[in-house]
Design an enzyme around this catalytic site. Sequence first.
Site, short mmCIF file in Angstrom:
data_model
loop_
_atom_site.label_atom_id
_atom_site.label_comp_id
_atom_site.label_asym_id
_atom_site.label_seq_id
_atom_site.Cartn_x
_atom_site.Cartn_y
_atom_site.Cartn_z
CG ASP A 196 28.33 -39.05 8.14
OD1 ASP A 196 27.70 -39.44 7.14
OD2 ASP A 196 29.57 -38.90 8.13
CD GLU B 223 33.05 -40.00 7.03
OE1 GLU B 223 33.36 -40.58 5.97
OE2 GLU B 223 32.19 -39.10 7.08
CG HIS C 46 33.64 -37.10 2.12
ND1 HIS C 46 32.58 -37.93 1.87
CD2 HIS C 46 33.80 -36.34 1.03
CE1 HIS C 46 32.12 -37.69 0.66
NE2 HIS C 46 32.83 -36.73 0.13
CG ASP D 201 30.11 -35.31 6.15
OD1 ASP D 201 30.71 -34.22 5.96
OD2 ASP D 201 30.39 -36.35 5.54
#
Length: 177
Positions: A22, A24, A162, A167
């Site tokens: 994941d 960001e 988030h 995540d």
Amino acid sequence: MIQGTLEDLGTPLSDVTFVVVDLETTGGSPQECGITEFGAVKVRGGEVLGEFQTFVNPGCTIPRQITLLTGITQAMVAPAPPPDAVLPTFLEFLGDAVVVGHNIRYDLGYLNAALERSGRPRLANRSVDTLSLARRLVRDEVPNCRLSTLADRFRLPHRPCHRALDDVLATADLLHL
């Protein structure tokens, strides 16, 4: 064709190494925006083999709405390494594992854009999208297939928020489910 033996199926899933990823980001498009955080967990047979997490200096300003969503501030990423410095370590961690993510196309878009900017080839690893799987397997059981909705509905041990590593852990739980 008729299957003769279990060996004809290929590698058992319990022997496949997956790296759940994941990222960001600063939002927008992968060509114009940057990565602020990498999170990854390597798993095989339900066992966590390793974790990878780091902030990344995206080389651009983090929009206010992204800071509100993720909690990641400019001050947090200012001392972090740029993507070019993070990619070699991440690629070594990833190896030839199957890449997994919830809406993996988003993460792969940013990852491949960063690889291209640094003169490296795009990822050739196979990938699995838990969002696509959820849409095919449980769409009728949930109001939507967001990671947070699925984590609540199926009482996954980890909750997404988030942030990359949280995540990733929730996505790994979902993959195993």
